[in-house]
Enzyme design. Structure first.
Site, short mmCIF file in Angstrom:
data_model
loop_
_atom_site.label_atom_id
_atom_site.label_comp_id
_atom_site.label_asym_id
_atom_site.label_seq_id
_atom_site.Cartn_x
_atom_site.Cartn_y
_atom_site.Cartn_z
N SER A 57 6.19 7.09 14.75
CA SER A 57 5.17 8.13 14.89
C SER A 57 4.12 7.93 13.79
CB SER A 57 5.82 9.52 14.78
OG SER A 57 6.42 9.68 13.50
N TYR A 58 3.08 8.73 13.83
CA TYR A 58 1.98 8.58 12.88
C TYR A 58 2.51 8.67 11.44
CZ TYR A 58 -2.69 9.11 10.91
OH TYR A 58 -3.85 8.92 10.20
#
Length: 190
Positions: free
Chosen positions: A81-82
Site C-alpha cells: 500500500s502507499y
C-alpha cells in the site's frame, strides 16, 4: 544462540574481540546456571513511514533513502500500500480481512494467515489515525524470487510480517539464559 556479555553492551572493540576469542578458544563451555522466564509482547500498531525507516536502518541495514525508494517501487508495482503515511491505526473502513486474505497463499506465512482468518481477526486497538493514508500493508503475496531478493524482499517481508503481527494476539515465548562461570568477563547465552 546470541552471546551477550553480562554487563549488557560492549562499546570497546578490543574488549569485544577478547570476549569472542575466549569463547572460540574454549571449545566447550561450562554452564553455572540456567534460568527460564516467560516473555510476552503485545502486538504492534500499524506500520507508518517513520517506523518503517527506523527498522530498515537499524535491523535491515538499509538506509532511509534507499528504503523509501524500494517501498515506493513496491507500491507502484502493486505489492505494498502507499508507503508515505503518518497513521499507525487502521481506519474503521479498512478491509483487514481482504488484506489478510491476500496472504493466505504465501509459501512462508500463508498457513498462519489462513489460521488468523479462521479464528476471526479482532481489530487492532491503539495507534493514531492521522487521516492521510492507512498504515503500510502488503497488497498481494510475493516471494523473494518474484521481487528479485535483496532490499525489495527485506522491505516486503518486514511489512507483511508487521501487518500479521499487528492483527495477531499477544505473543508469548520463553527466554532461557545460560551463564558460565567467570572471573573477569561473564557471558550469557539467550
Amino acid at each position: 544462540m546470541a552471546l551477550e556479555w553480562a554487563r549488557s553492551r560492549v562499546f570497546d572493540s578490543d574488549v569485544g574481540a577478547v570476549l569472542a576469542s575466549s569463547v572460540r578458544e574454549a571449545g566447550a563451555l561450562r554452564v553455572s546456571s540456567v534460568t527460564t522466564k516467560e516473555d510476552r509482547k503485545g502486538r504492534p500498531h500499524g506500520l507508518n513511514t517513520v517506523e518503517l525507516l527506523k527498522v530498515a536502518s537499524s535491523a535491515l541495514n538499509i538506509g532511509p533513502a534507499q528504503a523509501m525508494a524500494v517501498a515506493e517501487r513496491l507500491y507502484t508495482s502493486g505489492y505494498l500500500s502507499y508507503p508515505r503515511t503518518e497513521s499507525s491505526a487502521y481506519p474503521p473502513n479498512f478491509d483487514i480481512q481482504g488484506t489478510l486474505s491476500s496472504q493466505v497463499r504465501h509459501p512462508i506465512w500463508g498457513e498462519y494467515a489462513g489460521s488468523l482468518l479462521q479464528q476471526g481477526v479482532s481489530r487492532p486497538k491503539g495507534g493514531v489515525d492521522v487521516g492521510d493514508h492507512p498504515p503500510i500493508t502488503p497488497v498481494r503475496a510475493a516471494t523473494a524470487e518474484e521481487l528479485g531478493g535483496g532490499d525489495a524482499w527485506l522491505i516486503y517481508e518486514f511489512v507483511a510480517r508487521h501487518f500479521l503481527a499487528s492483527i495477531s494476539g499477544t505473543s508469548a515465548g520463553k527466554v532461557h539464559v545460560l551463564s558460565r562461570p567467570c572471573s573477569h568477563h561473564c557471558t550469557e547465552f539467550k
